[in-house]
Design a protein around this motif. Structure first.
Motif, PDB file in Angstrom:
ATOM      1  N   TRP A   1      10.215 -12.031  -1.977  1.00  0.00           N
ATOM      2  CA  TRP A   1       9.798 -12.023  -0.573  1.00  0.00           C
ATOM      3  C   TRP A   1      10.504 -13.111   0.218  1.00  0.00           C
ATOM      4  N   ASP A   2      10.804 -14.233  -0.414  1.00  0.00           N
ATOM      5  CA  ASP A   2      11.498 -15.315   0.265  1.00  0.00           C
ATOM      6  C   ASP A   2      12.920 -14.940   0.640  1.00  0.00           C
ATOM      7  N   SER A   3      13.597 -14.216  -0.247  1.00  0.00           N
ATOM      8  CA  SER A   3      15.031 -14.026  -0.078  1.00  0.00           C
ATOM      9  C   SER A   3      15.453 -12.568   0.002  1.00  0.00           C
ATOM     10  N   ALA A   4      15.348 -11.848  -1.110  1.00  0.00           N
ATOM     11  CA  ALA A   4      15.926 -10.501  -1.163  1.00  0.00           C
ATOM     12  C   ALA A   4      15.360  -9.580  -0.092  1.00  0.00           C
ATOM     13  N   LEU A   5      14.030  -9.511   0.021  1.00  0.00           N
ATOM     14  CA  LEU A   5      13.418  -8.632   1.012  1.00  0.00           C
ATOM     15  C   LEU A   5      13.702  -9.114   2.436  1.00  0.00           C
ATOM     16  N   ALA A   6      13.622 -10.425   2.644  1.00  0.00           N
ATOM     17  CA  ALA A   6      13.889 -10.954   3.980  1.00  0.00           C
ATOM     18  C   ALA A   6      15.315 -10.636   4.405  1.00  0.00           C
ATOM     19  N   GLU A   7      16.262 -10.845   3.495  1.00  0.00           N
ATOM     20  CA  GLU A   7      17.662 -10.601   3.840  1.00  0.00           C
ATOM     21  C   GLU A   7      17.913  -9.127   4.125  1.00  0.00           C
TER      22      GLU A   7
ATOM     23  N   GLN B   1      12.313   1.258  -5.832  1.00  0.00           N
ATOM     24  CA  GLN B   1      12.996   1.459  -4.554  1.00  0.00           C
ATOM     25  C   GLN B   1      12.007   1.896  -3.478  1.00  0.00           C
ATOM     26  N   GLU B   2      11.002   2.684  -3.869  1.00  0.00           N
ATOM     27  CA  GLU B   2       9.985   3.113  -2.916  1.00  0.00           C
ATOM     28  C   GLU B   2       9.161   1.921  -2.428  1.00  0.00           C
ATOM     29  N   ALA B   3       8.815   1.030  -3.346  1.00  0.00           N
ATOM     30  CA  ALA B   3       8.055  -0.162  -2.965  1.00  0.00           C
ATOM     31  C   ALA B   3       8.875  -1.067  -2.054  1.00  0.00           C
ATOM     32  N   ILE B   4      10.159  -1.201  -2.346  1.00  0.00           N
ATOM     33  CA  ILE B   4      11.043  -2.022  -1.517  1.00  0.00           C
ATOM     34  C   ILE B   4      11.139  -1.435  -0.114  1.00  0.00           C
ATOM     35  N   ALA B   5      11.331  -0.111  -0.027  1.00  0.00           N
ATOM     36  CA  ALA B   5      11.441   0.538   1.283  1.00  0.00           C
ATOM     37  C   ALA B   5      10.172   0.349   2.107  1.00  0.00           C
ATOM     38  N   ALA B   6       9.013   0.389   1.445  1.00  0.00           N
ATOM     39  CA  ALA B   6       7.748   0.195   2.153  1.00  0.00           C
ATOM     40  C   ALA B   6       7.576  -1.239   2.626  1.00  0.00           C
ATOM     41  N   ALA B   7       8.149  -2.200   1.888  1.00  0.00           N
ATOM     42  CA  ALA B   7       7.974  -3.619   2.205  1.00  0.00           C
ATOM     43  C   ALA B   7       8.891  -4.102   3.322  1.00  0.00           C
ATOM     44  N   ILE B   8      10.020  -3.463   3.500  1.00  0.00           N
ATOM     45  CA  ILE B   8      11.001  -3.945   4.472  1.00  0.00           C
ATOM     46  C   ILE B   8      10.429  -4.042   5.890  1.00  0.00           C
ATOM     47  N   PRO B   9       9.715  -3.031   6.414  1.00  0.00           N
ATOM     48  CA  PRO B   9       9.161  -3.187   7.766  1.00  0.00           C
ATOM     49  C   PRO B   9       8.158  -4.334   7.887  1.00  0.00           C
ATOM     50  N   VAL B  10       7.432  -4.614   6.809  1.00  0.00           N
ATOM     51  CA  VAL B  10       6.472  -5.721   6.823  1.00  0.00           C
ATOM     52  C   VAL B  10       7.220  -7.045   6.942  1.00  0.00           C
TER      53      VAL B  10
END
Length: 299
Positions: free
Chosen positions: A189-195, A260-269
């Protein structure tokens, strides 16, 4: 023929480069430098011209900080300065507790807890904002407060700086990010998702926001922002990572994989939290540099 051979090889090399970047220790990226710089750039795009000029005047006193390995050249580098100085723990170790205020997601949220002596992120936002606004303070002291204000406002918007499940804000949860192993939930959450949220956002996150957008995304004070992050951690981050939230009869495991589905759901958050942080930084800075006394901070 040769061109068809080179292209797959180039794609493989590029994929390996991305993989190696993600496997770097999260402390080197921590809301990695890219995330904090982005919140600062959002703020700069949305502050008053007078605020931008006041920031430039303070930044001119960078050398007076005595941190030659951690320079402040502008607001984006000010936003990363509090992470940079932590490398000198002998001098700055006392600031480590200022970056977070984690509370169990299984208990009611109380902004007054886990903040002994003001050593938590919500208290330090308010304290540093007050120092920044005080024109009787030396310029280098106000510059330090500027950096802390901007950085900590970014930190409090990352959900795992406020909510945890007895796992150090996700640091103790071994996490595979898609096909990339060896990370932890906090670093994801700190890096990969934020970026990924920053680079994929449409329209881009760094822009001038309309009054209507600011009315929806900004507002509130440090306690409100911490409560928002705690709520997101409990209602989204952990269920997204594990498929369910924790319960007394079924504790969460110590490792997980973000599909990948979880990542896609997290990106807008993640995208929304970064935008909110940037706009709220802009509001704080406009207040700090406005003529007259600083209004009482929101709780």
């Amino acid at each position: 023929m040769g061109d068809r051979t080179i292209r797959p090889r180039a794609r493989l090399i590029a994929a390996l480069a991305v993989l190696l970047a993600l496997l770097q220790p999260s402390g080197a990226l921590a809301w990695g430098f890219f995330g904090h710089e982005t919140t600062a750039r959002i703020a700069l795009a949305n502050v008053r011209p007078e605020t931008r000029a006041a920031i430039a005047r303070l930044v001119a006193h960078d050398r007076e900080l005595g941190t030659p390995h951690c320079r402040i050249h502008d607001l984006p580098t000010a936003a990363t300065w509090p992470d940079c100085i932590r490398r000198e723990a002998w001098r700055w170790g006392y600031t480590a507790a200022w970056h977070f205020q984690t509370a169990p997601i299984t208990e009611p949220f109380d902004a007054g807890k886990r903040c002994g002596g003001g050593n938590c992120v919500s208290a330090q936002i308010s304290r540093n904002l007050r120092v920044l606004a005080d024109e009787t303070m030396p310029a280098n002291v106000r510059l330090e407060a500027l950096a802390f204000t901007v950085h900590f406002t970014g930190d409090i918007h990352m959900p795992l700086h406020s909510g945890d499940n007895d796992d150090r804000g996700g640091n103790a949860v071994d996490t595979t990010y898609g096909i990339v192993p060896g990370l932890n939930l906090h670093s994801v959450w700190d890096s990969a998702l934020a970026e990924r949220a920053i680079t994929s956002a449409r329209p881009p996150l760094i822009r001038r926001y309309t009054d209507a957008e600011r009315a929806v995304l900004a507002g509130g004070g440090p306690a409100d922002w911490g409560r928002e992050s705690w709520r997101i951690a409990g209602s989204f981050v952990y269920p997204n990572a594990f498929g369910r939230g924790p319960s007394p009869d079924a504790p969460l495991p110590a490792e997980t994989t973000l599909t990948q589905e979880a990542i896609a759901a997290a990106i807008p958050v993640a995208e929304r939290r970064i935008a909110q942080a940037g706009l709220r930084i802009a509001d704080l800075l406009d207040r700090a540099f406005a003529p007259g006394p600083l209004p009482d901070p929101a709780p």
